[in-house]
Scaffold this motif. Structure first.
Motif, mmCIF file in Angstrom:
data_model
loop_
_atom_site.group_PDB
_atom_site.id
_atom_site.type_symbol
_atom_site.label_atom_id
_atom_site.label_comp_id
_atom_site.label_asym_id
_atom_site.label_seq_id
_atom_site.Cartn_x
_atom_site.Cartn_y
_atom_site.Cartn_z
ATOM 1 N N LEU A 173 0.738 -1.150 0.127
ATOM 2 C CA LEU A 173 -0.054 -0.070 -0.121
ATOM 3 C C LEU A 173 0.743 1.418 -0.042
ATOM 4 O O LEU A 173 0.655 2.121 -0.748
ATOM 5 C CB LEU A 173 -0.984 -0.053 1.127
ATOM 6 C CG LEU A 173 -1.986 -0.995 1.085
ATOM 7 C CD1 LEU A 173 -2.699 -1.253 2.691
ATOM 8 C CD2 LEU A 173 -3.215 -0.469 0.146
ATOM 9 N N GLN B 91 -6.298 2.500 4.933
ATOM 10 C CA GLN B 91 -6.825 1.526 4.067
ATOM 11 C C GLN B 91 -6.957 0.159 4.595
ATOM 12 O O GLN B 91 -7.886 -0.439 4.473
ATOM 13 C CB GLN B 91 -5.758 1.145 2.953
ATOM 14 C CG GLN B 91 -5.576 2.323 1.887
ATOM 15 C CD GLN B 91 -6.824 2.831 1.219
ATOM 16 O OE1 GLN B 91 -7.357 3.915 1.476
ATOM 17 N NE2 GLN B 91 -7.350 1.948 0.328
ATOM 18 N N THR C 216 -4.565 -2.924 -2.441
ATOM 19 C CA THR C 216 -3.973 -2.889 -3.509
ATOM 20 C C THR C 216 -3.781 -4.303 -4.106
ATOM 21 O O THR C 216 -3.469 -5.254 -3.128
ATOM 22 C CB THR C 216 -2.788 -1.933 -3.816
ATOM 23 O OG1 THR C 216 -2.375 -2.078 -5.167
ATOM 24 C CG2 THR C 216 -1.609 -2.566 -2.992
ATOM 25 N N TYR D 23 -0.627 4.837 -1.054
ATOM 26 C CA TYR D 23 -1.886 4.849 -0.172
ATOM 27 C C TYR D 23 -1.353 5.100 1.444
ATOM 28 O O TYR D 23 -0.323 4.947 1.608
ATOM 29 C CB TYR D 23 -2.724 3.572 -0.434
ATOM 30 C CG TYR D 23 -3.402 3.316 -1.580
ATOM 31 C CD1 TYR D 23 -4.627 4.124 -2.004
ATOM 32 C CD2 TYR D 23 -2.778 2.429 -2.582
ATOM 33 C CE1 TYR D 23 -4.989 3.913 -3.417
ATOM 34 C CE2 TYR D 23 -3.065 2.202 -3.707
ATOM 35 C CZ TYR D 23 -4.266 2.680 -4.052
ATOM 36 O OH TYR D 23 -4.911 2.395 -5.268
#
Length: 81
Positions: A29, A39, A53, A34
């Motif tokens: 990530l 997340q 992801t 991100y």
């Protein structure tokens, strides 16, 4: 006579596997730009895999984990520190 019985702890092995997977997911990530914490929290709360992801197979890896086991490991780790 020597007793060569070996003991192992499945919980420790499972915890280590979860930590390895979460570390891989975190780095994947981060590599994609991100905020990994946001997340991962989004995934844990919703169990929606689109929060994670596909980079470095992170989505496949995190879906191998049982969400309840993951939460147990996270809480245990947090409280032990």
């Amino acid at each position: 006579m020597v007793d060569l019985t070996r003991q192992f702890n499945i919980d420790q092995e499972k915890d280590a596997e979860i930590k390895e997977i979460m570390t891989t997911v975190y780095h994947a990530l981060k590599e994609k730009g991100y905020n990994p914490i946001n997340q991962i929290v989004g995934y844990i709360l919703s169990e929606d895999p689109t929060y994670i992801t596909n980079h470095n197979h992170a989505r496949t890896l995190i879906r191998k984990l049982d969400r309840d086991e993951l939460l147990q490991v996270l809480v245990k780790s947090y409280l032990q520190q």
